[in-house]
Every structure is written in C-alpha cells, then in structure tokens.
Design an enzyme around this catalytic site. Structure first.
Site, PDB file in Angstrom:
ATOM      1  N   ALA A 163      -3.462  -5.146   0.516  1.00 27.18           N
ATOM      2  CA  ALA A 163      -4.163  -6.421   0.651  1.00 27.18           C
ATOM      3  C   ALA A 163      -4.131  -6.973   2.069  1.00 27.18           C
ATOM      4  O   ALA A 163      -5.106  -7.582   2.526  1.00 27.18           O
ATOM      5  CB  ALA A 163      -3.563  -7.444  -0.317  1.00 27.18           C
ATOM      6  N   HIS A 164      -3.038  -6.776   2.798  1.00 27.51           N
ATOM      7  CA  HIS A 164      -2.968  -7.390   4.125  1.00 27.51           C
ATOM      8  C   HIS A 164      -3.892  -6.724   5.130  1.00 27.51           C
ATOM      9  O   HIS A 164      -4.103  -7.241   6.223  1.00 27.51           O
ATOM     10  CB  HIS A 164      -1.516  -7.408   4.638  1.00 27.51           C
TER      11      HIS A 164
ATOM     12  N   GLN B  86      -7.565   1.376   4.920  1.00 26.45           N
ATOM     13  CA  GLN B  86      -8.303   0.842   6.052  1.00 26.45           C
ATOM     14  C   GLN B  86      -9.748   0.472   5.734  1.00 26.45           C
ATOM     15  O   GLN B  86     -10.373  -0.253   6.506  1.00 26.45           O
ATOM     16  CB  GLN B  86      -8.295   1.856   7.205  1.00 26.45           C
TER      17      GLN B  86
ATOM     18  N   CYS C 172       5.129   7.834  24.483  1.00 26.34           N
ATOM     19  CA  CYS C 172       5.991   7.202  25.480  1.00 26.34           C
ATOM     20  C   CYS C 172       6.125   5.707  25.224  1.00 26.34           C
ATOM     21  O   CYS C 172       6.370   4.936  26.138  1.00 26.34           O
ATOM     22  CB  CYS C 172       5.468   7.462  26.886  1.00 26.34           C
TER      23      CYS C 172
ATOM     24  N   GLY D  48       0.816  -1.204   0.000  1.00 26.94           N
ATOM     25  CA  GLY D  48       0.000   0.000   0.000  1.00 26.94           C
ATOM     26  C   GLY D  48       0.847   1.250   0.000  1.00 26.94           C
ATOM     27  O   GLY D  48       0.496   2.259  -0.619  1.00 26.94           O
ATOM     28  N   THR D  49       1.979   1.199   0.692  1.00 25.66           N
ATOM     29  CA  THR D  49       2.890   2.349   0.719  1.00 25.66           C
ATOM     30  C   THR D  49       3.415   2.659  -0.681  1.00 25.66           C
ATOM     31  O   THR D  49       3.429   3.821  -1.105  1.00 25.66           O
ATOM     32  CB  THR D  49       4.063   2.077   1.676  1.00 25.66           C
TER      33      THR D  49
END
Length: 473
Positions: A201-202, A183, A326, A69-70
């Site tokens: 896809a994942h 998403q 944090c 996707g990136t």
C-alpha cells in the site's frame, strides 16, 4: 527538500490520511466479533476488500490483507509451493526480482534440504534494459515446476515486464504464476492470467504496514504458518482495519487520478533522461526508455563515488536513492544492475511522487552537471598508486584495496598512456569491479578481454581500442 524517492515509498495520499483518522474512531474493534462495534469494523473491512477487488478486477474473497508487501510475497510464494509440493519443488524466477523474492526462494531451498530433498531454483536473465528473456523463462518451466515468479515492473530501473507473454508461457506449461506488482498497482494495470498477485500500500500512497495477497480461485495454496482463521486462513493476526481502509481509499483515489498525472510525470522523466545525457559526460541512463513506469529513471555516472553523490544531493535539498555498490548501505553491486550488465557506481534512481513540481525537476537538472563535475575533480586529485607495472603483454594497474569507483578511474587514466591495441590489466579485490569494468568498456568502446583469478583478487584485462577517425570530406 524535494522528495524524489517515491519508488521506496509514496507520500501518504490526503484521502488516505482522512480515512485513517476517521476509522480510528469507527473501526477499532475486532471485526471477527458479533457485537455492534465488531460488526461495524467488519463492514469497513469488507468495504475495503471490495474496493481493492474492484480496482484489481478480482473477486473480493480472493483478496487478503497482509502487514507488508514483503510478507505478501513470502506467504504467497511459500503457500503455493506448499500447496503444490506433490508436483515438485522447482522454482523459476527472473534475475531482477525484488530481494524479498530472492530471499524467499533461498528459504524454500533451505526448507527442502531440511526435508531431505533438493529444490532447484532457476533464475532467468534479462537484456540490458532489464526486460525479462521470455523465451528463456518459458524454456525453464518443467513438469516439476511448482511456481514461477515475475515482477510486473522493476523497482530499480522502471522497466515494465512482458507479463502477458509470461502468462502465456506459464499457462501452456500448467505452472501458476505469482506477479509481484508492488511498483505498478495504482499506476498500471496488470494483464490477467496470473494465479497470485502481491502489492504494497505505501507504494501507491496508502499507509505503511498494509500489503495485498490475492490468490485466484483454483490455485493450490497451503499456508506455511500455523493455522489462523483470519484473512481466509492465509494471513495470521488481528487486522489493522484503519490502515487497511486508508490503503483501499488511497488505491481507489489514485486509480481514478493516475492517468493524467502519470502522463505528466512521464513527461518529466523523459526530460530527465534527455537532459542528463546532454549535460553530463560519461553517463549511462538505464532501463527501457518506452516500456517503463511513468515515474522512475535511473542513471549511472562514471568516475563518481555513489555515496558522495547522494550526500551532495541531500545537502542541495534532493532526496534520491541509489543502487551503487559504493553507497554506505552495501559494498556489493545491485543485483538488478549486475543482471543487466550495466554500470553500477555513481548510480542514482529518481522516482517522482505524484504532485512533483516541474520547477523542482528543472532545479535538479541545473544542479546535477556542476555537482558531478566537482565530485569528479575531487576524485581525480586523489593520490594514485605507484606507476603501473610493465608486463609481458601490457600494463598492470594495481588497485587492490581500493573501492569503487577508484579501480575504474585508474583504468581510465592508465589506458590513455598506452598505444592502441595494448593490454591493460587491473588488479582489484572490489566485488563491484566485476560489473563496472566490463560496463566501462561497453560505454567507452574499449575491448574487455577476460577476468582471471589473482591471489589477492581478480585480474581484469582490457585492450585499448582507439576509434578510427573518419577522413575529412
């Protein structure tokens, strides 16, 4: 282990696993070749493309497969920006986009600077639920805007974005719109009218290593990479046919299964949103409670170290994620929570995969309150700095060198020792304090006055505000 991190990656769908294994035997050859095995691989690849196009409501020749996707986002953004370079270099996007969108925008600005021009990037804000300000977004579009980018739904808090309204604004301005639908594909339909859509896809139960880049006909697009004839000359390299087939099979399966299962998961998320508020003091449940993805809820707990919370939940058998500043992976606040103006420390994102058992959710809800209480007790007994200094206009709390959530905890302790209307100034060099102290004031009703530079960090000034107790009836 109860896996509650589906927003990072959904477990592999059984149908995808079966399709992948079978295609290893049938689709291993080069789909660009004309011999029998190559033709068979091409038929499997084309069938997968048809399946994806059918689910998305597009033409099959508009669909290209990427390695993630990136990569789809990067190629999509840079491809449209290159195709419309004569229009201009201006780019508009939302402040809560995925980091790959923000990083690609930075790369676009750097490339433009190398060419001797300036690419202006406009990031438009969101409200406290994470919903895009459509009016501001529309106003940012200009005659030299080459591209606009908006996610279909937020990956950290689950808020669904008003894509239909954004489409209207972009069409009125004549600006192509890229929708990052990572998403939502496989869960929610994306309103039509976009120019480019990307997905992974994942996220829907397919294998990792497959992304979608869908470019509508008529969209100006020029690959930013050297020429390659694969995937409509948009994506270079040999196609992973078995993984692509598995991704398409999973998408087809979840698109027929999702309605009932998503209703069930949404009910479980509603239960978490309600019970967390009821059983955990000083908690902020963030994201839109209605216009949201069915499987994601995010909440932040005051006076809790995010890394410790993740560790204790992991020990108890729960896999969750966090946007806290944090946690061990980052010392800076989540840019999503920062843009929303909500608390960042002690942050937990629960995202339920398909098939999550109701009993696991109930076990999580039973475990969470005492676990947070124990963590707060531990932090409360941490040695504190010397007594606060008196100042002309109140009290100064020195929290320099201390990381979240300690500056907020010290503020909460000290403000109880002063009278109503007294100013308390916290000195902090922790970047998260810029978000967490104003958010703490919003949650507790005290007045955040200002943040001013300090030689060693920043001085955050708060006025104690004691709520008026109504007279007895």
């Amino acid at each position: 282990m109860a896996y509650f991190d589906a927003a990072s990656t959904e477990p592999l769908h059984p149908a995808a696993k079966a399709a992948f294994l079978s295609t290893l035997d049938e689709g291993w050859a080069d789909p660009a070749r004309g011999y029998y095995d190559g033709r068979r691989a091409r038929m499997l690849l084309d069938a997968a493309r048809e399946t994806v196009a059918s689910v998305l409501g597009t033409r099959s020749d508009e669909v290209s497969f990427t390695t993630s996707g990136t990569q789809a986002v990067q190629l999509g953004m840079l491809g449209v920006l290159a195709g419309r370079r004569r229009v201009g270099t201006h780019l508009v996007l939302g402040a809560v986009e995925h980091s790959c969108v923000l990083h690609t925008a930075d790369a676009h600005a750097a490339r433009s600077e190398q060419r001797g021009s300036v690419a202006e990037i406009t990031r438009t804000g969101v409200d406290r639920t994470g919903r895009l300000d459509v009016s501001a977004f529309g106003s940012a579009l200009r005659s030299d805007t080459a591209l606009a980018c908006v996610q279909s739904a937020n990956h950290e808090v689950g808020t669904v974005q008003p894509i239909a309204e954004v489409v209207t604004a972009c069409q009125a301005a004549g600006v192509p719109l890229l929708v990052d639908a990572a998403q939502s594909v496989g869960r929610l339909s994306v309103p039509d009218g976009w120019s480019v859509l990307t997905a992974s896809a994942h996220k829907w139960g397919g294998p990792a290593g497959v992304g979608l880049l869908v470019v509508r006909k008529g969209t100006r697009f020029s690959s930013s990479l050297p020429y390659d004839e694969r995937e409509a000359r948009r994506v270079p390299g040999f196609e992973n046919v078995p993984a692509i087939v598995a991704a398409a099979v999973a998408l087809g399966a979840v698109s027929t299964e999702s309605a009932e299962e998503d209703r069930r998961l949404s009910g479980l998320i509603d239960r978490i949103r309600t019970r967390v508020r009821e059983t955990v003091p000083d908690v902020e449940v963030v994201g839109d409670p209605v216009d949201r993805l069915p499987h994601i809820v995010t909440f932040s707990c005051l006076y809790v170290d995010g890394e410790a919370l993740l560790t204790e939940l992991d020990k108890a058998g729960f896999a969750v994620s966090s946007g806290s500043s944090c946690t061990s992976s980052t010392l800076t606040p989540s840019h999503v929570l920062e843009a929303m103006g909500v608390l960042s420390h002690g942050n937990i994102r629960v995202s339920l995969p398909r098939g999550t058992a109701e009993a696991e959710v109930d076990r999580f809800l039973a475990l969470l309150p005492p676990l947070i209480a124990d963590l707060r007790a531990t932090v409360a007994h941490t040695p504190t700095p010397a007594a606060p200094e008196a100042a002309a206009e109140g009290v100064i709390v020195n929290a320099l060198g201390r990381r979240c959530p300690i500056p907020v905890i010290e503020l909460a302790k000290r403000i109880l020792d002063v009278e109503d209307g007294t100013l308390v100034t916290v000195l902090s060099d922790d970047e998260a304090s810029a978000l967490d102290i104003p958010a703490w004031c919003e949650m507790t009703g005290h007045d955040f006055i200002r943040a001013t530079p300090h030689p060693q960090g920043t001085a955050y000034t708060v006025r104690r505000h004691q709520p008026q107790t109504p007279p007895n009836a």
